[in-house]
Every structure is written in C-alpha cells, then in structure tokens.
Design an enzyme around this catalytic site. Sequence first.
Site, PDB file in Angstrom:
ATOM      1  N   SER A   1      -9.567   1.286   3.209  1.00 58.35           N
ATOM      2  CA  SER A   1      -8.735   2.078   2.335  1.00 58.35           C
ATOM      3  C   SER A   1      -7.702   1.283   1.545  1.00 58.35           C
ATOM      4  CB  SER A   1      -8.037   3.160   3.161  1.00 58.35           C
ATOM      5  OG  SER A   1      -7.163   2.573   4.105  1.00 58.35           O
TER       6      SER A   1
ATOM      7  N   LYS B   1       0.867  -1.182   0.000  1.00 61.16           N
ATOM      8  CA  LYS B   1       0.000   0.000   0.000  1.00 61.16           C
ATOM      9  C   LYS B   1       0.909   1.239   0.000  1.00 61.16           C
ATOM     10  CE  LYS B   1      -3.900   1.662   2.895  1.00 61.16           C
ATOM     11  NZ  LYS B   1      -4.719   1.328   4.078  1.00 61.16           N
TER      12      LYS B   1
ATOM     13  N   SER C   1      -9.563  -1.251   7.293  1.00 64.06           N
ATOM     14  CA  SER C   1      -9.042  -1.028   5.944  1.00 64.06           C
ATOM     15  C   SER C   1      -8.392  -2.216   5.253  1.00 64.06           C
ATOM     16  CB  SER C   1      -8.036   0.121   5.951  1.00 64.06           C
ATOM     17  OG  SER C   1      -8.745   1.330   5.835  1.00 64.06           O
TER      18      SER C   1
HETATM   19  N1  GLN Z   1     -12.972   3.191   6.889  1.00 64.24           N
HETATM   20  C1  GLN Z   1     -12.352   3.500   8.135  1.00 64.24           C
HETATM   21  C2  GLN Z   1     -12.055   4.973   8.204  1.00 64.24           C
HETATM   22  O1  GLN Z   1     -12.301   5.650   7.252  1.00 64.24           O
HETATM   23  C3  GLN Z   1     -11.109   2.658   8.328  1.00 64.24           C
HETATM   24  C4  GLN Z   1      -9.892   3.195   7.721  1.00 64.24           C
HETATM   25  C5  GLN Z   1      -8.655   2.392   7.986  1.00 64.24           C
HETATM   26  O2  GLN Z   1      -8.688   1.326   8.578  1.00 64.24           O
HETATM   27  N2  GLN Z   1      -7.525   2.942   7.556  1.00 64.24           N
HETATM   28  O3  GLN Z   1     -11.592   5.464   9.195  1.00 64.24           O
END
Ligand code: GLN
Length: 474
Positions: free
Chosen positions: A152, A77, A176
């Site tokens: 994400s 990532k 994410s």
């Molecule tokens: N969707 C969650 C957020 O927007 C998780 C994001 C993540 O785990 N980086 O905070």
Amino acid sequence: MSQWLPIAELAAKVQAGELKATDLVEQALRTIDEKKEYNAIIATTAERARERAGSIDAAVKNGTKVGRLAGVPFIAKDNFLVFGAETTAGSNILKGFEAPYQATVIERLENEGAICVAKANLDAFGHGGSTENSDFGVTKHPRDTNRVSGGSSGGSAVSIVLDMAPFALGTDTGGSTRQPASFVGCIGYKPTYGLISRHGVVAMASSTDTVGTLARSADDAAYVIDIMAGRDQFDGTTIERDTAGYTGVGADMQGKKVGIIKEWMTTGVHDGVKACIDTIAEKMKAAGAEVIEISLPSLPLALAVYYIVVPAEISSNLSRYDGQRYQYSYPDAKNLDESYMKSRGIGFGAEAKRRIMIGTYVLSSGYYDAYYNRAQTVRTKLINEFNDAFKQVDFLIGPVAPTPAFKIGEHASDPLQMYLADMMTVAPSLVGIPSVSVPSGEADGLPVGVQIMAPQRADRALLGIAKAVEGLRA
Ligand code: GLN
C-alpha cells in the site's frame, strides 16, 4: 542519477552552510509538482516545510547546532499524523482530518532537522497491494503508467524513484513497504516488529503493523532508521535499540550463511522473478557466502493465516470510525444507529468493508475456534519454523512478490488474486522478523527486488547484508 546526495552528505552540507535547507525544500516541491501525473502525492505540507527550512537556515547562520538530518526533505505516507496537511489514510472517511499531535517518528526526525514536504498516496488504511484501493486514485508506475506501483505504500516508493525526496516513510503490515519497493526499484525496509514506534500512525493490524523506510540505498535507510528506532513510552510494543546503532554497517558477504526459501521458488512464480533471485544467489556465492536451500513446510499456509488474523484486527481497529469521533458523519441521521450505519456505509470503501466483514466473521462466537484460534496456532508453527531455519543460516532470501508490477485493473475485480500477490511478504510480518527488499534485477523490463530476512532484532546485520547485495548488482 539521483539529484539527491546520500543523506549523511546532504545533512553535513546543510550543517556546514554549503547547502540551504530552503533550496532543498524548493527542489523537492518542484519535483513533486513536475511529476503530478503519477499521483504519488495526496497533499504537500509546503507552508510548514518552508517555515521549518527558514528556521534551520537561520540557525546555521547563527552558529546554532542543527541536527543529523538538518534540512533533509522527506515524504510521509498519509497514514502518519503530521502537522501541515490533513491525514486521510487514503480514505474518504478521514477527509479533512487534522492531526492533533504528530507521530513519534515524525517528532524524532524533526528533532534532527528533517523536513516533511508531502503526504504520499496509499491504499485506504493500508489495505491493498496496488494503491487501487485509495480514494484519491491509483499511483502509477514510474516506468509504465499503465501499471501499478504496488502498495500500500505505493506513493512513498514512487516518490523515491521519481526523486521527490531523499527518503520516505511507509508502513508494512504484510508487505506494504517491501512490495512497492520491489515493483518500482528502491530499498524498502520493514524492521523487527516493535523496533520503531507506531504511535501516531493510523492502525491497521496491531500485531504486525510496522513503520517502513523507503530509500535510494541501504546506507540511507540505515541512517534514518538509526534516528527512529528504539523505545517509545507511547507504544508499549517498542523494544530497545541495538547498542551498536544501525549506521556504519559492514557489507561483507564472506562467511555468511544464506538460505534460499524452497517454497517460494516453485510454481506460481514468474520465471523472470525466479531468475533474478537465482542470479543474486549465485553472486552471493561468488562473493563468499554459503547458500543452501531451506524448506519451511508451513509457509504455504501463511497467506490464509494472514487473511484471518489481519482482518480480525482490522475489524477491531476500524470500529473507532463510527461517525461520532472522527471526521465523516452522516448529516441527516435520525438516531444513533442510523448515524453509525450511514457514516460507515458511506465513508468506508469496498475493501475496508470486506475486511470488517471477514474479521467480524472469524471472531464471532461459534467460528472463533475454527478460524481465529486455528490461524494463531499455525502462526506459532510458522514462528517455530523460522526460528529453526535461523539456527542453520544467518539470512533467508526469496522473491518479494510472485510477479513484477501488474497492470492497473488486472486484479481489481478479483480480491483473491490481489491477496495472492502477498504470498511472500506476509510470513515475515506474522513472525515479526525484519525483512528488506533490495533491487536485484529486471523481468519484462520492470524492476524486481530480492527479499532478505533476518532473525528478530538482527536489523543491524540485515542492513549490512542489504548493502552487500546492493554492491552485487553492478
Ligand atoms: N497487501 C497486504 C494487505 O493488503 C499488505 C498491506 C500492508 O502491509 N499494509 O493486507
């Protein structure tokens, strides 16, 4: 059928000289190139990857010992510091940033011969669940390009399903890694908080940030986690690894006690998703597990707690991007104040700004007790409820997300709807327990994962049950 062998076999063949690292890297780069339309990748690290592959092949030829991941390509990532490409974290504010050092996990993987071939797309700084918040465009769903891949770590998950590499790294602060894995149909593993070093990973919310693994099988994930896990002098939150390691786990359901989370199987959950979880629970029973319903009464508050605690930490972590130390700096500022304001105002996207504002608000004097402190109190309550649940059962199960992959744009104009999609993944993050998404079935023709959780440090057992559940799918 995947074009990649299981990771252990792949490395063994490179070690034996039966496969060339160079060919594996070319295969990965070719697939990345052929599947550009999905926008899973921000940049390749082709030049460095080819060089590393060449030296591994030369070492094999000379009879020099090569590592446990010799020649195995992987994708990181784009919030991991990696040499060979920029590290943008999906945000314009970091465009052009070259890593001054590599993340601990990248070093550990490279020391065993793994080769990073590309950087995957993400919601900027990890803020989101669809990659729609990326400044590099949305990553599309492999089965339906009108849908999101989740986020994400959407790019990382899609890279696995589209066969670009044998494994990928994601991060998981509130879902994410698990949620995109569920949306596109691969394993997404979030370890116990502290099991894997975050040194060299762009910080989002430090009290829940973890390094996630995306893979094709529980065995592949375990193999990689075994190499990454354990203490790191550069990340003070890291813990000792399990003395038994993480590979070679059994896959037996017999005698396991499993709790299905009541609060996640009620209203607001897609019927097809619920049906997948019920079917898996039935199959677990048939395979010898005892499955009971477990209630965690504070669970419906987890989302509110998360969206107070996490923005608070984000507002602090993002303060370092001030136009002075990293990348984007407004060129015509007349004084320092203007430089701060314009650099951040232009460099950050809407979601980062939203979270900075929420975070600053909940931490401001006068509101701190009402929001931040209260959220931390409920967080402790959640931890206690999970601890009590794990006195009754070995594992908890439930959905990963309330729906299968949604359409691009469906939630984009309504942040609250987007946040609601995180209702099942944030609690394990706040509590610090390991949690994995395992493909369980389909709803509306789209993949659906089952989320399996274990007590803190029970990662080895969790990888074992993930493998067992994988076996139930057939
Ligand atoms: N969707 C969650 C957020 O927007 C998780 C994001 C993540 O785990 N980086 O905070």
